[in-house]
Write a protein that holds these residues in place. Structure first.
Motif, PDB file in Angstrom:
ATOM      1  N   ASN A 195       0.848  -1.197   0.000  1.00  0.00           N
ATOM      2  CA  ASN A 195       0.000   0.000   0.000  1.00  0.00           C
ATOM      3  C   ASN A 195       0.882   1.246   0.000  1.00  0.00           C
ATOM      4  O   ASN A 195       1.610   1.479   0.959  1.00  0.00           O
ATOM      5  N   HIS A 196       0.777   2.016  -1.066  1.00  0.00           N
ATOM      6  CA  HIS A 196       1.629   3.210  -1.160  1.00  0.00           C
ATOM      7  C   HIS A 196       1.148   4.326  -0.233  1.00  0.00           C
ATOM      8  O   HIS A 196       1.765   5.375  -0.160  1.00  0.00           O
ATOM      9  N   ARG A 197       0.023   4.107   0.433  1.00  0.00           N
ATOM     10  CA  ARG A 197      -0.446   5.078   1.439  1.00  0.00           C
ATOM     11  C   ARG A 197      -0.319   4.482   2.846  1.00  0.00           C
ATOM     12  O   ARG A 197      -0.949   4.957   3.785  1.00  0.00           O
ATOM     13  N   ALA A 228       5.832   4.436   3.814  1.00  0.00           N
ATOM     14  CA  ALA A 228       6.323   5.683   4.437  1.00  0.00           C
ATOM     15  C   ALA A 228       7.741   5.476   4.964  1.00  0.00           C
ATOM     16  O   ALA A 228       8.620   6.333   4.786  1.00  0.00           O
ATOM     17  N   TYR A 235       2.745  15.846   0.539  1.00  0.00           N
ATOM     18  CA  TYR A 235       2.590  14.397   0.682  1.00  0.00           C
ATOM     19  C   TYR A 235       3.779  13.764   1.395  1.00  0.00           C
ATOM     20  O   TYR A 235       3.631  12.809   2.150  1.00  0.00           O
ATOM     21  N   ARG A 290       3.695  13.182   4.972  1.00  0.00           N
ATOM     22  CA  ARG A 290       2.968  11.979   5.430  1.00  0.00           C
ATOM     23  C   ARG A 290       3.654  10.700   4.967  1.00  0.00           C
ATOM     24  O   ARG A 290       3.081   9.621   5.024  1.00  0.00           O
ATOM     25  N   GLN A 319       4.461  10.000   1.833  1.00  0.00           N
ATOM     26  CA  GLN A 319       3.834   9.568   0.577  1.00  0.00           C
ATOM     27  C   GLN A 319       4.280  10.445  -0.586  1.00  0.00           C
ATOM     28  O   GLN A 319       4.829  11.526  -0.388  1.00  0.00           O
ATOM     29  N   THR A 320       3.992   9.940  -1.792  1.00  0.00           N
ATOM     30  CA  THR A 320       4.132  10.770  -2.986  1.00  0.00           C
ATOM     31  C   THR A 320       2.711  11.149  -3.422  1.00  0.00           C
ATOM     32  O   THR A 320       1.768  10.409  -3.129  1.00  0.00           O
ATOM     33  N   THR A 323       0.617   7.781  -7.517  1.00  0.00           N
ATOM     34  CA  THR A 323       1.089   6.407  -7.268  1.00  0.00           C
ATOM     35  C   THR A 323       2.542   6.254  -7.729  1.00  0.00           C
ATOM     36  O   THR A 323       2.844   6.482  -8.899  1.00  0.00           O
TER      37      THR A 323
END
Ligand SMILES: Cc1ncc(COP(=O)(O)O)c(C=O)c1O
Length: 364
Positions: free
Chosen positions: A26-28, A33, A227, A230, A232-233, A236
């Motif tokens: 999961n990229h989120r 992270a 992002y 957090r 993230q990017t 995606t």
């Protein structure tokens, strides 16, 4: 196995290839992270910067476009310091977005002259930013970025640097040299497949961004910064390439940046000496010859296309030809990333056999 000695994409170490077989995540989520934060921290060490560093999903050209649209407005004047294909491309992007590009061109194969940059800035105080290609991959020249940067900063201009084929291989202390925006690409000295660009953004570049009116959405650094807070990017990310980069950065830090730079210097020297020992001439001014790519001039009788074919088919050595007006006039040996002096010896040995078959006659 092919000996891929082009100036990018470069061969990847087995650990890096292995990293790309990892299942998607999961990229989120937290695992990503942690990876992204680790990668960002390591990149800052190798960029020698405290500036923000972001990953963008793109090839190098996308990173150059991001540099332009985040800092400039249509009609802004920019000085393009150019002596090859990639510097011209950087300028074209600025032009396409409406900037007024003032070209400062040097002969291909020669380095940019910092004094001439100073004169151009003196002549036109309205120039807002300077575009420089640190390592011109098309000609095998490394510009004296330290001197250019010191002139650019004397005039208090924004410095946007294409370091796609230099950073991580040739010394480029981003903070010490006051480079506002620096772009590099995963497929070069970073030993990772194509797909990511890494950019550093200085406080001055952020200030420029606040007033920059060129259109941007995908490339917006403000989104990247929000992002990244957090882990993230914004969009995606190419997960396998990020996994690969995470491993390659570990390998690079283990070797140590000074050792990496010294190895590239040794390998670069070995390439130039090897080429000359065959009776060939270097295309680039040797005082500025690149430690990541060597451009070799053709000579009477030598058919470069035939040479590259023989090398590939009979020796599994893959080299590059010349680009645009240098097509058929030079060939290029890439020596960045995963490369040793032994790798170059193999190239020189193959050249020794293939050159006469491709029409080359050494002048005694
Ligand atoms: C100095 C330089 N700038 C820009 C680029 C363009 O990068 P890409 O082909 O990844 O878009 C390259 C690629 O070879 C390069 O070497």
């Amino acid at each position: 196995m092919e000996k891929l000695r082009i100036p990018g994409p470069t061969p990847c170490p087995p650990e890096v290839l292995q990293a790309m077989t990892k299942q998607m995540i999961n990229h989120r989520g937290e695992e990503f992270a942690e990876i992204l934060n680790g990668v960002t921290d390591k990149l800052k060490q190798l960029f020698q910067t405290k500036n923000d560093v972001f990953l963008l999903t793109a090839s190098g050209t996308g990173g150059l476009e991001a540099a332009i649209v985040n800092t400039l407005s249509p009609d802004d004047k920019v000085l393009s310091v150019s002596s090859g294909v990639f510097a011209e491309r950087f300028a074209t992007i600025a032009e396409q977005y409406g900037a007024e590009v003032i070209p400062l061109r040097f002969e291909w194969g020669k380095a940019a002259d910092a004094d001439a940059v100073g004169k151009a800035l003196q002549a036109d105080p309205e120039i807002k930013a300077v575009l420089v290609t640190h390592n011109e991959t098309s000609t095998g020249v490394t510009n004296d970025l330290a001197s250019i940067s010191s002139v650019v900063k004397e005039f208090d201009k924004l410095l946007l640097v294409d370091a796609i084929s230099s950073l991580g291989s040739i010394n480029l202390p981003v903070d010490e040299w006051h480079c506002d925006l620096v772009v590099t690409g995963s497929q070069k000295g970073w030993m990772v497949p194509p797909g990511l660009v890494m950019v550093s953004v200085s406080q001055e570049a952020w200030r420029a961004r606040a007033n920059a009116r060129m259109p941007r959405f995908y490339w917006d650094f403000a989104q990247a910064r929000n992002y990244l807070e957090r882990g993230q990017t914004p969009w995606t990310p190419p997960l396998p390439i990020v996994f690969a980069l995470s491993v390659s950065l570990e390998l690079m830090l283990k070797e140590g940046l000074p050792n990496i730079v010294a190895r590239h210097a040794r390998v670069g020297r070995a390439t130039r000496e090897g080429v000359k020992s065959l009776g060939l001439s270097l295309f680039a001014d040797e005082n500025y010859a690149s430690n990541t790519v060597t451009a070799v001039s053709s000579s009477d009788g030598l058919d470069i296309k035939k040479l590259l074919r023989i090398l590939r088919e009979e020796h599994q050595v893959v080299l590059s030809g010349g680009q645009q007006k240098l097509d058929g006039k030079i060939f290029r040996i890439g020596h960045l990333g995963l490369v040793t002096e032994e790798d170059i010896e193999a190239v020189i040995s193959a050249l020794k056999v293939a050159l006469p078959q491709a029409g080359f006659v050494a002048i005694k």
